[in-house]
Write a protein that holds these residues in place. Structure first.
Motif, PDB file in Angstrom:
ATOM      1  N   VAL A  40       0.855  -1.085  -0.123  1.00 47.83           N
ATOM      2  CA  VAL A  40       0.022  -0.112   0.125  1.00 47.83           C
ATOM      3  C   VAL A  40       0.887   1.445  -0.020  1.00 47.83           C
ATOM      4  O   VAL A  40       0.604   2.314  -0.538  1.00 47.83           O
ATOM      5  CB  VAL A  40      -1.075   0.132   1.139  1.00 47.83           C
ATOM      6  CG1 VAL A  40      -1.572   1.458   1.206  1.00 47.83           C
ATOM      7  CG2 VAL A  40      -1.848  -0.933   1.221  1.00 47.83           C
ATOM      8  N   LEU A  41       1.884   1.386   0.969  1.00 51.75           N
ATOM      9  CA  LEU A  41       2.931   2.476   0.924  1.00 51.75           C
ATOM     10  C   LEU A  41       3.420   2.656  -0.473  1.00 51.75           C
ATOM     11  O   LEU A  41       3.503   3.796  -0.899  1.00 51.75           O
ATOM     12  CB  LEU A  41       3.856   2.110   2.016  1.00 51.75           C
ATOM     13  CG  LEU A  41       5.134   3.070   1.977  1.00 51.75           C
ATOM     14  CD1 LEU A  41       4.320   4.714   2.631  1.00 51.75           C
ATOM     15  CD2 LEU A  41       5.847   2.853   3.197  1.00 51.75           C
TER      16      LEU A  41
ATOM     17  N   LYS B  82      12.849  -1.262   5.844  1.00 52.94           N
ATOM     18  CA  LYS B  82      12.202  -1.251   4.338  1.00 52.94           C
ATOM     19  C   LYS B  82      11.145  -0.494   4.342  1.00 52.94           C
ATOM     20  O   LYS B  82      10.867   0.238   3.320  1.00 52.94           O
ATOM     21  CB  LYS B  82      11.432  -2.706   4.614  1.00 52.94           C
ATOM     22  CG  LYS B  82      10.705  -2.923   3.102  1.00 52.94           C
ATOM     23  CD  LYS B  82      10.031  -4.480   3.266  1.00 52.94           C
ATOM     24  CE  LYS B  82       9.242  -4.746   1.804  1.00 52.94           C
ATOM     25  NZ  LYS B  82       8.559  -6.155   1.801  1.00 52.94           N
ATOM     26  N   GLY B  83      10.219  -0.016   5.509  1.00 53.08           N
ATOM     27  CA  GLY B  83       9.216   0.942   5.451  1.00 53.08           C
ATOM     28  C   GLY B  83       9.830   2.161   5.185  1.00 53.08           C
ATOM     29  O   GLY B  83       9.433   3.000   4.534  1.00 53.08           O
ATOM     30  N   PHE B  84      10.964   2.669   6.079  1.00 50.09           N
ATOM     31  CA  PHE B  84      11.794   3.950   5.635  1.00 50.09           C
ATOM     32  C   PHE B  84      12.116   3.926   4.206  1.00 50.09           C
ATOM     33  O   PHE B  84      12.072   5.048   3.579  1.00 50.09           O
ATOM     34  CB  PHE B  84      12.655   4.260   6.688  1.00 50.09           C
ATOM     35  CG  PHE B  84      12.147   4.383   7.809  1.00 50.09           C
ATOM     36  CD1 PHE B  84      11.292   5.591   8.233  1.00 50.09           C
ATOM     37  CD2 PHE B  84      12.608   3.567   8.973  1.00 50.09           C
ATOM     38  CE1 PHE B  84      10.995   5.784   9.497  1.00 50.09           C
ATOM     39  CE2 PHE B  84      12.068   3.876  10.484  1.00 50.09           C
ATOM     40  CZ  PHE B  84      11.205   5.175  10.459  1.00 50.09           C
TER      41      PHE B  84
ATOM     42  N   ILE C   4      18.031   7.755   9.618  1.00 56.23           N
ATOM     43  CA  ILE C   4      18.556   8.742   8.943  1.00 56.23           C
ATOM     44  C   ILE C   4      19.200   8.261   7.506  1.00 56.23           C
ATOM     45  O   ILE C   4      19.195   8.973   6.609  1.00 56.23           O
ATOM     46  CB  ILE C   4      19.640   9.548   9.758  1.00 56.23           C
ATOM     47  CG1 ILE C   4      19.032  10.388  10.857  1.00 56.23           C
ATOM     48  CG2 ILE C   4      20.324  10.627   8.822  1.00 56.23           C
ATOM     49  CD1 ILE C   4      18.079  11.308  10.785  1.00 56.23           C
ATOM     50  N   ASP C   5      19.879   7.170   7.480  1.00 57.87           N
ATOM     51  CA  ASP C   5      20.594   6.590   6.524  1.00 57.87           C
ATOM     52  C   ASP C   5      19.597   6.253   5.298  1.00 57.87           C
ATOM     53  O   ASP C   5      19.838   6.508   4.139  1.00 57.87           O
ATOM     54  CB  ASP C   5      21.429   5.186   6.793  1.00 57.87           C
ATOM     55  CG  ASP C   5      22.548   5.467   7.935  1.00 57.87           C
ATOM     56  OD1 ASP C   5      22.935   6.727   7.933  1.00 57.87           O
ATOM     57  OD2 ASP C   5      22.875   4.783   8.456  1.00 57.87           O
ATOM     58  N   SER C   6      18.307   5.822   5.876  1.00 61.72           N
ATOM     59  CA  SER C   6      17.204   5.540   4.729  1.00 61.72           C
ATOM     60  C   SER C   6      17.021   6.517   4.237  1.00 61.72           C
ATOM     61  O   SER C   6      16.651   6.741   3.131  1.00 61.72           O
ATOM     62  CB  SER C   6      16.039   4.788   5.541  1.00 61.72           C
ATOM     63  OG  SER C   6      16.698   3.418   6.104  1.00 61.72           O
ATOM     64  N   TYR C   7      16.526   7.764   4.899  1.00 57.50           N
ATOM     65  CA  TYR C   7      16.328   9.114   4.619  1.00 57.50           C
ATOM     66  C   TYR C   7      17.191   9.534   3.574  1.00 57.50           C
ATOM     67  O   TYR C   7      16.743  10.013   2.289  1.00 57.50           O
ATOM     68  CB  TYR C   7      15.856   9.905   5.578  1.00 57.50           C
ATOM     69  CG  TYR C   7      14.853   9.680   6.595  1.00 57.50           C
ATOM     70  CD1 TYR C   7      14.009   8.871   6.361  1.00 57.50           C
ATOM     71  CD2 TYR C   7      15.064  10.087   7.953  1.00 57.50           C
ATOM     72  CE1 TYR C   7      12.790   8.814   7.389  1.00 57.50           C
ATOM     73  CE2 TYR C   7      14.111   9.776   8.948  1.00 57.50           C
ATOM     74  CZ  TYR C   7      13.241   9.045   8.498  1.00 57.50           C
ATOM     75  OH  TYR C   7      12.031   8.732   9.679  1.00 57.50           O
ATOM     76  N   ILE C   8      18.374   9.552   3.559  1.00 55.50           N
ATOM     77  CA  ILE C   8      19.456  10.238   2.880  1.00 55.50           C
ATOM     78  C   ILE C   8      19.481   9.345   1.852  1.00 55.50           C
ATOM     79  O   ILE C   8      19.865   9.787   0.622  1.00 55.50           O
ATOM     80  CB  ILE C   8      20.698  10.078   3.574  1.00 55.50           C
ATOM     81  CG1 ILE C   8      20.602  11.267   4.675  1.00 55.50           C
ATOM     82  CG2 ILE C   8      21.998  10.284   2.628  1.00 55.50           C
ATOM     83  CD1 ILE C   8      21.967  11.188   5.405  1.00 55.50           C
TER      84      ILE C   8
END
Length: 228
Positions: free
Chosen positions: A64-65, A90-92, A193-197
């Motif tokens: 869904v995401l 995984k979600g991030f 933070i690593d996932s965001y980057i």
């Protein structure tokens, strides 16, 4: 308040508790008992945020995401019984803004909702766009432009990129990035933070594997634009 939240949860008792607490805080709430219903509702109504369960029959929360992120930057908070770090990452990586693990405190959930919505719908002066090289970040409408082409960002990505551009040339640790972008009340994991980057690099770098904007300084943190 008039902010509208979609709760996507297959367990009736959890839906009712979350709905009760959000309505008490003044939010408008709609319910979807599975992912298919949620995606259908999102084509018919505008929501300010989605609270999304991971483990659901038919189509899970990650799927869904992924569908949501294909055409929307709406804030998404994942709600799940899974505790493994790989699931959170995984979600991030797919674009979630936050993650709450069951069992949870409804008050904590409401607090996280408030924090996410606060940083997602901040209105600032139209004349305060942040510019660096070919990038222009505009706080008044939360939009990013690269070579005058708009690039879609989630609220979390926008907040983090704002901090980077305002501190270009300065090495920032994960802790510093969390404090500057999300405040001392942030309750996520520093590795998020690593996932965001990673997601930001995919959007702003010509080659995400060889970044020129968001540079890793091993053992120290990250630096924006320091090598440009």
């Amino acid at each position: 308040m008039n902010q509208k939240i979609l709760i996507v949860e297959d367990q009736l008792e959890i839906r009712e508790v979350v709905e009760k607490y959000l309505i008490k805080e003044g939010y408008q709430v709609e319910i979807a008992e599975n992912g298919f219903v949620a995606l259908d509702k999102m084509t018919q109504s505008r929501f300010h945020m989605v609270i999304l369960d991971v483990m659901m029959p038919g189509i899970d929360g990650f799927q869904v995401l992924e569908q949501i992120r294909s055409n929307s930057d709406i804030p998404v908070l994942m709600l799940t019984a899974r505790e493994l770090e790989v699931d959170r990452i995984k979600g991030f990586d797919l674009g979630a803004d936050d993650y709450v693990v069951k069992p949870f405190s409804p008050r904590e959930l409401v607090r996280r909702v408030k924090v996410i919505l606060k940083r997602s719908f901040v209105v600032e002066s139209e004349n305060e766009c942040l510019v660096f090289d070919c990038l222009k970040l505009c706080p008044h409408n939360m939009k990013l432009y690269k070579d005058e082409q708009e690039i879609s960002l989630t609220a979390t990505e926008f907040q983090l990129l704002s901090v980077f551009i305002q501190n270009k040339g300065i090495i920032l640790s994960r802790d510093q990035l969390i404090r500057l972008a999300f405040g001392i009340d942030y309750e996520g994991f520093d590795r998020n933070i690593d996932s965001y980057i990673k997601r930001l690099r995919q959007k702003i770098e010509a080659d995400p594997k060889q970044p020129i904007f968001l540079v890793t300084k091993y053992g120290a943190g990250y630096m924006f634009g320091g090598d440009a």
